[in-house]
Design a protein around this motif. Structure first.
Motif, PDB file in Angstrom:
ATOM      1  N   VAL A  25       0.837  -1.201   0.000  1.00 47.51           N
ATOM      2  CA  VAL A  25       0.000   0.000   0.000  1.00 47.51           C
ATOM      3  C   VAL A  25       0.877   1.257   0.000  1.00 47.51           C
ATOM      4  O   VAL A  25       0.609   2.218  -0.728  1.00 47.51           O
ATOM      5  CB  VAL A  25      -0.962   0.004   1.211  1.00 47.51           C
ATOM      6  N   ALA A  26       1.949   1.246   0.783  1.00 44.71           N
ATOM      7  CA  ALA A  26       2.844   2.404   0.841  1.00 44.71           C
ATOM      8  C   ALA A  26       3.496   2.659  -0.511  1.00 44.71           C
ATOM      9  O   ALA A  26       3.633   3.807  -0.945  1.00 44.71           O
ATOM     10  CB  ALA A  26       3.905   2.182   1.909  1.00 44.71           C
ATOM     11  N   ALA A  27       3.891   1.589  -1.211  1.00 46.69           N
ATOM     12  CA  ALA A  27       4.514   1.750  -2.520  1.00 46.69           C
ATOM     13  C   ALA A  27       3.508   2.276  -3.545  1.00 46.69           C
ATOM     14  O   ALA A  27       3.837   3.147  -4.360  1.00 46.69           O
ATOM     15  CB  ALA A  27       5.105   0.428  -2.985  1.00 46.69           C
ATOM     16  N   LEU A  28       2.296   1.756  -3.505  1.00 41.52           N
ATOM     17  CA  LEU A  28       1.261   2.245  -4.427  1.00 41.52           C
ATOM     18  C   LEU A  28       0.962   3.719  -4.178  1.00 41.52           C
ATOM     19  O   LEU A  28       0.809   4.503  -5.123  1.00 41.52           O
ATOM     20  CB  LEU A  28      -0.017   1.412  -4.279  1.00 41.52           C
ATOM     21  N   LEU A  29       0.911   4.098  -2.920  1.00 45.98           N
ATOM     22  CA  LEU A  29       0.683   5.490  -2.574  1.00 45.98           C
ATOM     23  C   LEU A  29       1.849   6.365  -3.032  1.00 45.98           C
ATOM     24  O   LEU A  29       1.646   7.459  -3.570  1.00 45.98           O
ATOM     25  CB  LEU A  29       0.473   5.629  -1.067  1.00 45.98           C
ATOM     26  N   ALA A  30       3.075   5.873  -2.867  1.00 49.26           N
ATOM     27  CA  ALA A  30       4.250   6.631  -3.270  1.00 49.26           C
ATOM     28  C   ALA A  30       4.282   6.836  -4.776  1.00 49.26           C
ATOM     29  O   ALA A  30       4.504   7.952  -5.263  1.00 49.26           O
ATOM     30  CB  ALA A  30       5.517   5.921  -2.805  1.00 49.26           C
ATOM     31  N   ILE A  31       4.063   5.784  -5.543  1.00 55.73           N
ATOM     32  CA  ILE A  31       4.091   5.888  -7.003  1.00 55.73           C
ATOM     33  C   ILE A  31       2.970   6.796  -7.495  1.00 55.73           C
ATOM     34  O   ILE A  31       3.165   7.619  -8.393  1.00 55.73           O
ATOM     35  CB  ILE A  31       3.988   4.482  -7.639  1.00 55.73           C
ATOM     36  N   THR A  32       1.793   6.684  -6.902  1.00 51.28           N
ATOM     37  CA  THR A  32       0.679   7.555  -7.279  1.00 51.28           C
ATOM     38  C   THR A  32       1.001   9.008  -6.969  1.00 51.28           C
ATOM     39  O   THR A  32       0.757   9.902  -7.789  1.00 51.28           O
ATOM     40  CB  THR A  32      -0.606   7.127  -6.546  1.00 51.28           C
ATOM     41  N   SER A  33       1.586   9.262  -5.807  1.00 53.08           N
ATOM     42  CA  SER A  33       1.944  10.624  -5.418  1.00 53.08           C
ATOM     43  C   SER A  33       3.003  11.211  -6.335  1.00 53.08           C
ATOM     44  O   SER A  33       2.939  12.390  -6.717  1.00 53.08           O
ATOM     45  CB  SER A  33       2.450  10.654  -3.980  1.00 53.08           C
ATOM     46  N   ILE A  34       3.993  10.405  -6.706  1.00 53.96           N
ATOM     47  CA  ILE A  34       5.033  10.872  -7.625  1.00 53.96           C
ATOM     48  C   ILE A  34       4.412  11.227  -8.978  1.00 53.96           C
ATOM     49  O   ILE A  34       4.724  12.266  -9.566  1.00 53.96           O
ATOM     50  CB  ILE A  34       6.136   9.807  -7.773  1.00 53.96           C
ATOM     51  N   GLY A  35       3.511  10.388  -9.467  1.00 57.78           N
ATOM     52  CA  GLY A  35       2.860  10.659 -10.747  1.00 57.78           C
ATOM     53  C   GLY A  35       1.989  11.901 -10.707  1.00 57.78           C
ATOM     54  O   GLY A  35       2.051  12.744 -11.608  1.00 57.78           O
ATOM     55  N   VAL A  36       1.187  12.031  -9.668  1.00 56.67           N
ATOM     56  CA  VAL A  36       0.312  13.204  -9.530  1.00 56.67           C
ATOM     57  C   VAL A  36       1.153  14.473  -9.387  1.00 56.67           C
ATOM     58  O   VAL A  36       0.849  15.505  -9.996  1.00 56.67           O
ATOM     59  CB  VAL A  36      -0.658  13.036  -8.339  1.00 56.67           C
ATOM     60  N   GLY A  37       2.226  14.391  -8.622  1.00 56.10           N
ATOM     61  CA  GLY A  37       3.115  15.543  -8.476  1.00 56.10           C
ATOM     62  C   GLY A  37       3.732  15.958  -9.803  1.00 56.10           C
ATOM     63  O   GLY A  37       3.846  17.146 -10.109  1.00 56.10           O
ATOM     64  N   GLY A  38       4.108  14.988 -10.610  1.00 59.42           N
ATOM     65  CA  GLY A  38       4.662  15.293 -11.931  1.00 59.42           C
ATOM     66  C   GLY A  38       3.648  15.950 -12.850  1.00 59.42           C
ATOM     67  O   GLY A  38       3.953  16.911 -13.550  1.00 59.42           O
ATOM     68  N   VAL A  39       2.423  15.430 -12.837  1.00 57.32           N
ATOM     69  CA  VAL A  39       1.370  16.001 -13.686  1.00 57.32           C
ATOM     70  C   VAL A  39       1.034  17.425 -13.244  1.00 57.32           C
ATOM     71  O   VAL A  39       0.888  18.335 -14.082  1.00 57.32           O
ATOM     72  CB  VAL A  39       0.108  15.099 -13.656  1.00 57.32           C
ATOM     73  N   THR A  41       2.982  19.522 -11.599  1.00 54.73           N
ATOM     74  CA  THR A  41       4.121  20.385 -11.904  1.00 54.73           C
ATOM     75  C   THR A  41       4.122  20.762 -13.377  1.00 54.73           C
ATOM     76  O   THR A  41       4.340  21.917 -13.738  1.00 54.73           O
ATOM     77  CB  THR A  41       5.439  19.688 -11.525  1.00 54.73           C
ATOM     78  N   GLN A  42       3.870  19.786 -14.252  1.00 53.75           N
ATOM     79  CA  GLN A  42       3.823  20.067 -15.686  1.00 53.75           C
ATOM     80  C   GLN A  42       2.714  21.062 -16.012  1.00 53.75           C
ATOM     81  O   GLN A  42       2.914  21.980 -16.811  1.00 53.75           O
ATOM     82  CB  GLN A  42       3.612  18.769 -16.466  1.00 53.75           C
ATOM     83  N   ALA A  43       1.554  20.903 -15.385  1.00 55.93           N
ATOM     84  CA  ALA A  43       0.441  21.827 -15.641  1.00 55.93           C
ATOM     85  C   ALA A  43       0.791  23.242 -15.184  1.00 55.93           C
ATOM     86  O   ALA A  43       0.513  24.216 -15.893  1.00 55.93           O
ATOM     87  CB  ALA A  43      -0.814  21.338 -14.925  1.00 55.93           C
ATOM     88  N   LEU A  44       1.406  23.363 -14.012  1.00 53.71           N
ATOM     89  CA  LEU A  44       1.788  24.690 -13.518  1.00 53.71           C
ATOM     90  C   LEU A  44       2.851  25.333 -14.391  1.00 53.71           C
ATOM     91  O   LEU A  44       2.779  26.526 -14.690  1.00 53.71           O
ATOM     92  CB  LEU A  44       2.281  24.594 -12.070  1.00 53.71           C
ATOM     93  N   LEU A  45       3.835  24.549 -14.813  1.00 56.71           N
ATOM     94  CA  LEU A  45       4.886  25.095 -15.668  1.00 56.71           C
ATOM     95  C   LEU A  45       4.349  25.478 -17.043  1.00 56.71           C
ATOM     96  O   LEU A  45       4.751  26.493 -17.609  1.00 56.71           O
ATOM     97  CB  LEU A  45       6.035  24.094 -15.809  1.00 56.71           C
ATOM     98  N   SER A  46       3.425  24.682 -17.567  1.00 58.91           N
ATOM     99  CA  SER A  46       2.827  25.008 -18.862  1.00 58.91           C
ATOM    100  C   SER A  46       2.003  26.282 -18.774  1.00 58.91           C
ATOM    101  O   SER A  46       2.056  27.133 -19.662  1.00 58.91           O
ATOM    102  CB  SER A  46       1.935  23.865 -19.337  1.00 58.91           C
TER     103      SER A  46
END
Length: 65
Positions: A25-39, A41-46
């Protein structure tokens, strides 16, 4: 993520991907958080980049002589 990797004692992405195979569960949460953070960040930078480009694309106002 470099500082996080040092504090966590390893690469956070690698630990997340390894944990997903075991359905941690911790790994799934971490990977999801990393992905959401990337998306986000990309939206804010765009958005910031397009606002700056739109402002610089407008012609300068003419001054009255």
């Amino acid at each position: 993520m470099g500082a996080g990797g040092v504090l966590a004692g390893g690469c956070t992405r690698g630990a997340g991907l390894s944990g997903v195979r075991t359905l941690s569960v911790a790994a799934l949460l971490a990977i999801t958080s990393i992905g959401v953070g990337g998306v986000l960040t990309q939206a804010l930078l765009s958005r910031a980049g397009s606002a700056g480009a739109a402002a610089s694309a407008r012609p300068a106002p003419r001054q009255a002589a």
